[in-house]
Scaffold this motif. Structure first.
Motif, PDB file in Angstrom:
ATOM      1  N   LEU A 189      -6.113  -3.797   9.283  1.00 23.13           N
ATOM      2  CA  LEU A 189      -6.506  -4.963  10.092  1.00 23.13           C
ATOM      3  C   LEU A 189      -5.894  -4.914  11.494  1.00 23.13           C
ATOM      4  CD1 LEU A 189      -6.392  -7.981   7.628  1.00 23.13           C
ATOM      5  CD2 LEU A 189      -8.347  -7.229   8.978  1.00 23.13           C
ATOM      6  N   SER A 190      -4.665  -4.442  11.580  1.00 26.01           N
ATOM      7  CA  SER A 190      -3.997  -4.428  12.889  1.00 26.01           C
ATOM      8  C   SER A 190      -4.459  -3.246  13.745  1.00 26.01           C
ATOM      9  CB  SER A 190      -2.483  -4.340  12.706  1.00 26.01           C
ATOM     10  OG  SER A 190      -2.135  -3.038  12.286  1.00 26.01           O
ATOM     11  N   GLY A 191      -5.231  -2.345  13.149  1.00 27.99           N
ATOM     12  CA  GLY A 191      -5.718  -1.201  13.913  1.00 27.99           C
ATOM     13  C   GLY A 191      -4.813   0.022  13.845  1.00 27.99           C
ATOM     14  N   ALA A 192      -3.715  -0.085  13.084  1.00 28.14           N
ATOM     15  CA  ALA A 192      -2.814   1.064  12.958  1.00 28.14           C
ATOM     16  C   ALA A 192      -3.512   2.221  12.238  1.00 28.14           C
ATOM     17  CB  ALA A 192      -1.547   0.662  12.208  1.00 28.14           C
ATOM     18  N   PHE A 193      -4.365   1.888  11.261  1.00 23.77           N
ATOM     19  CA  PHE A 193      -5.206   2.897  10.607  1.00 23.77           C
ATOM     20  C   PHE A 193      -6.665   2.546  10.898  1.00 23.77           C
ATOM     21  CE2 PHE A 193      -1.784   2.799   7.070  1.00 23.77           C
ATOM     22  CZ  PHE A 193      -0.984   3.715   7.739  1.00 23.77           C
ATOM     23  N   PRO A 194      -7.244   3.088  11.973  1.00 21.76           N
ATOM     24  CA  PRO A 194      -8.634   2.753  12.300  1.00 21.76           C
ATOM     25  C   PRO A 194      -9.603   3.270  11.233  1.00 21.76           C
ATOM     26  CG  PRO A 194      -7.548   3.917  14.114  1.00 21.76           C
ATOM     27  CD  PRO A 194      -6.657   4.022  12.927  1.00 21.76           C
ATOM     28  N   GLU A 195     -10.825   2.731  11.252  1.00 25.12           N
ATOM     29  CA  GLU A 195     -11.843   3.184  10.299  1.00 25.12           C
ATOM     30  C   GLU A 195     -12.084   4.671  10.482  1.00 25.12           C
ATOM     31  OE1 GLU A 195     -15.225   0.561  10.680  1.00 25.12           O
ATOM     32  OE2 GLU A 195     -14.072  -1.163   9.995  1.00 25.12           O
ATOM     33  N   GLU A 196     -12.312   5.344   9.376  1.00 21.56           N
ATOM     34  CA  GLU A 196     -12.543   6.809   9.330  1.00 21.56           C
ATOM     35  C   GLU A 196     -11.311   7.636   9.684  1.00 21.56           C
ATOM     36  OE1 GLU A 196     -15.003   8.205   7.910  1.00 21.56           O
ATOM     37  OE2 GLU A 196     -16.323   6.472   7.757  1.00 21.56           O
ATOM     38  N   SER A 197     -10.145   6.980   9.832  1.00 22.19           N
ATOM     39  CA  SER A 197      -8.935   7.770  10.067  1.00 22.19           C
ATOM     40  C   SER A 197      -8.236   7.998   8.726  1.00 22.19           C
ATOM     41  CB  SER A 197      -7.992   7.047  11.032  1.00 22.19           C
ATOM     42  OG  SER A 197      -7.387   5.949  10.383  1.00 22.19           O
ATOM     43  N   GLN A 198      -7.373   9.005   8.701  1.00 23.15           N
ATOM     44  CA  GLN A 198      -6.682   9.344   7.465  1.00 23.15           C
ATOM     45  C   GLN A 198      -5.459   8.446   7.273  1.00 23.15           C
ATOM     46  OE1 GLN A 198      -5.831  13.514   7.146  1.00 23.15           O
ATOM     47  NE2 GLN A 198      -5.266  13.367   4.994  1.00 23.15           N
ATOM     48  N   ILE A 199      -5.237   7.999   6.035  1.00 21.44           N
ATOM     49  CA  ILE A 199      -4.021   7.217   5.749  1.00 21.44           C
ATOM     50  C   ILE A 199      -2.993   8.155   5.100  1.00 21.44           C
ATOM     51  CG2 ILE A 199      -5.344   5.070   5.512  1.00 21.44           C
ATOM     52  CD1 ILE A 199      -4.727   5.262   2.457  1.00 21.44           C
ATOM     53  N   PRO A 200      -1.725   7.772   5.048  1.00 16.58           N
ATOM     54  CA  PRO A 200      -0.707   8.650   4.466  1.00 16.58           C
ATOM     55  C   PRO A 200      -1.022   9.011   3.005  1.00 16.58           C
ATOM     56  CG  PRO A 200       0.330   6.826   5.632  1.00 16.58           C
ATOM     57  CD  PRO A 200      -1.138   6.533   5.585  1.00 16.58           C
ATOM     58  N   SER A 201      -0.559  10.171   2.582  1.00 17.91           N
ATOM     59  CA  SER A 201      -0.805  10.622   1.210  1.00 17.91           C
ATOM     60  C   SER A 201       0.106   9.882   0.233  1.00 17.91           C
ATOM     61  CB  SER A 201      -0.533  12.114   1.112  1.00 17.91           C
ATOM     62  OG  SER A 201       0.854  12.348   1.275  1.00 17.91           O
ATOM     63  N   ILE A 202      -0.211  10.028  -1.065  1.00 20.06           N
ATOM     64  CA  ILE A 202       0.618   9.414  -2.106  1.00 20.06           C
ATOM     65  C   ILE A 202       2.070   9.884  -1.975  1.00 20.06           C
ATOM     66  CG2 ILE A 202       1.010   9.291  -4.618  1.00 20.06           C
ATOM     67  CD1 ILE A 202      -1.440   7.733  -3.772  1.00 20.06           C
ATOM     68  N   THR A 203       2.243  11.190  -1.738  1.00 21.70           N
ATOM     69  CA  THR A 203       3.610  11.717  -1.586  1.00 21.70           C
ATOM     70  C   THR A 203       4.311  11.064  -0.401  1.00 21.70           C
ATOM     71  OG1 THR A 203       2.941  13.824  -2.520  1.00 21.70           O
ATOM     72  CG2 THR A 203       4.998  13.812  -1.265  1.00 21.70           C
ATOM     73  N   GLU A 204       3.611  10.983   0.734  1.00 19.24           N
ATOM     74  CA  GLU A 204       4.237  10.379   1.921  1.00 19.24           C
ATOM     75  C   GLU A 204       4.616   8.914   1.670  1.00 19.24           C
ATOM     76  OE1 GLU A 204       2.327  12.718   5.737  1.00 19.24           O
ATOM     77  OE2 GLU A 204       0.987  11.538   4.485  1.00 19.24           O
ATOM     78  N   ILE A 205       3.707   8.180   1.025  1.00 19.60           N
ATOM     79  CA  ILE A 205       3.992   6.765   0.743  1.00 19.60           C
ATOM     80  C   ILE A 205       5.178   6.654  -0.217  1.00 19.60           C
ATOM     81  CG2 ILE A 205       3.096   4.626  -0.296  1.00 19.60           C
ATOM     82  CD1 ILE A 205       0.277   5.565   0.572  1.00 19.60           C
ATOM     83  N   SER A 206       5.161   7.455  -1.293  1.00 23.56           N
ATOM     84  CA  SER A 206       6.237   7.372  -2.294  1.00 23.56           C
ATOM     85  C   SER A 206       7.587   7.700  -1.690  1.00 23.56           C
ATOM     86  CB  SER A 206       5.998   8.358  -3.437  1.00 23.56           C
ATOM     87  OG  SER A 206       4.679   8.356  -3.828  1.00 23.56           O
ATOM     88  N   VAL A 207       7.636   8.790  -0.914  1.00 24.43           N
ATOM     89  CA  VAL A 207       8.912   9.216  -0.344  1.00 24.43           C
ATOM     90  C   VAL A 207       9.409   8.181   0.658  1.00 24.43           C
ATOM     91  CG1 VAL A 207      10.007  10.952   1.131  1.00 24.43           C
ATOM     92  CG2 VAL A 207       8.499  11.671  -0.715  1.00 24.43           C
ATOM     93  N   ASN A 208       8.501   7.735   1.508  1.00 25.14           N
ATOM     94  CA  ASN A 208       8.888   6.804   2.560  1.00 25.14           C
ATOM     95  C   ASN A 208       9.443   5.498   2.007  1.00 25.14           C
ATOM     96  OD1 ASN A 208       9.198   6.351   5.272  1.00 25.14           O
ATOM     97  ND2 ASN A 208       7.182   5.439   5.500  1.00 25.14           N
TER      98      ASN A 208
END
Lengths: 124, 285
Positions: A24-43
């Motif tokens: 919603l805030s535009g940090a992840f625009p439409e059609e852009s890649q979001i962080p992977s499961i590994t990146e989310i888990s580690v972070n």
């Protein structure tokens, strides 16, 4: 996005909402890649199964989709969809609790209306 | 693929350290093994890895009996609270020997991690501080690549930065290639977000063995005026209560009633609080 193991909401729900907020805030625009499961888990120091559970909710709601072997991407139209969903939740989430607290504090309906007007004015 | 523990009992003289314990460690899950000092956590891990002998019961590692069974035991790496490495051995030699005992040991990764943690591999085991002793042992644990890794107090003496780094490395490794992890620690809040299952052991008995999610949902706290709270909890299972002036907080098992009075406040209990309440058999007077 802040993930907190102590608060009432389950972690997978917080992951889902955190990514929604970012979309919603535009940090992840439409059609852009979001962080992977590994990146989310580690972070956020969470179990990958929990991260996956949160992401799967977003996949089910057509907010993100998986590209095999590449990663996860924000669906086209996700922003509008999220805004619609949140508008539907707005009354339950904000208005009812506002009225409940106002009644407790004996704030009148008119006072609230004035405060809301003031809130909108202060924005500008 | 799992470790099955059936009716395990261990007595030291007339002290029962483990009392008819039965549980399974399933494949590719992260377990938190929680218990107070002297609850029996280390004894359990040492018996599974055949370092301490049981009094009775059975332990199966992937369906094989663990006793005098090198093949079964080699599937488990136990990072023990005690340092069993020769005191005069240099860290780089520990890595060399680890490779001999555990063929899948990733030597290159061990040096990478040493660099990350700022560990001097030319130092001898005996020359390391408490924190660095933990660091070198957990580097080995993160590089052995056995299907089962037991971590007994892995963060003993580690500063906050290094604890954070260790948790992240562990989750990263697990996320890329899952394995079975059993972590025994007193720093419950630090691991509560990533353990999938929680096992609470108290006085040698298993008191809780469930998923972390279920455990967190198994109880709640309710607070308000003493009379209101007492009224609410009269027909409920209570695991503890605190009073503070005219206010009372009760810790209740089960799910809250649907129609709770506005005067009462319901909150969830975190893992640490649940743990304290469930194992508080030695009351503070």
């Amino acid at each position: 996005m802040i993930i907190n193991a102590e608060i009432d909401k389950p972690i997978f729900q917080q992951i889902k909402e955190g990514i929604e907020d970012a979309i919603l805030s535009g940090a992840f625009p439409e059609e852009s890649q979001i962080p992977s499961i590994t990146e989310i888990s580690v972070n956020y120091k969470i179990n990958p199964a929990t991260a996956l559970k949160g992401i799967n909710l977003l996949v089910e709601n057509n907010i993100v989709y998986k590209k095999r072997g590449v990663g996860m991407f924000v669906c086209e139209g996700a922003v509008n969809k999220l805004m619609e969903n949140r508008k539907n939740d707005f009354y339950d989430k904000f208005v009812s609790s506002l009225v409940l607290e106002a009644k407790r504090l004996k704030i009148s309906e008119n006072d609230i209306k004035n405060m809301i007007e003031r809130g909108f004015k202060d924005e500008h | 693929m799992s470790i099955e523990i059936k009716n395990l009992t261990k007595k030291f003289g007339n002290v029962t350290a483990l009392d008819n314990v039965s549980l399974n460690f399933e494949n590719n899950k992260i377990y938190g093994l929680l218990g107070r000092n002297g609850a029996g956590k280390s004894t359990l891990l040492n018996i599974i890895t055949n370092r301490v002998f049981k009094t009775s019961g059975e332990i199966l590692i992937d369906n094989e009996n663990n006793e005098e069974n090198d093949k079964a035991i080699s599937k488990i790496y136990l990072m023990s609270e005690k340092t069993l490495y020769p005191q005069d051995m240099k860290i780089k030699d520990v890595f060399k020997w680890s490779k001999r005992f555990y063929p899948d040991f990733d030597t290159k990764r061990a040096y990478e991690l040493s660099k990350l943690f700022d560990l001097n591999t030319n130092k001898k085991v005996k020359a390391l501080s408490t924190g660095f002793t933990s660091i070198f042992k957990l580097i080995v644990a993160l590089c052995v690549n056995t299907p089962y890794v037991f971590l007994d107090e892995p963060v003993l003496g580690l500063d906050a930065n290094n604890r954070e780094l260790f948790y992240k490395l562990l989750i990263e490794k697990y996320s890329k290639e899952p394995f079975t992890v059993v972590i025994s620690t007193h720093l419950i809040e630090e691991i509560s977000s990533f353990i999938e299952n929680a096992i609470i052991i108290d006085n040698g008995k298993i008191v809780v063995n469930t998923t972390t999610e279920e455990l967190l949902q198994s109880g709640y706290s309710i607070s308000g005026k003493i009379s209101d709270v007492d009224n609410y909890i009269s027909d409920k299972e209570i695991i503890g209560e605190d009073t503070f002036g005219g206010l009372k907080t009760a810790y209740v098992m089960g799910r809250p009633d649907a129609d709770i009075s506005e005067n009462l406040e319901v909150t969830s209990i975190d893992l640490q609080k649940l743990f304290v309440k469930l194992t508080n058999t030695r009351e503070v007077k």
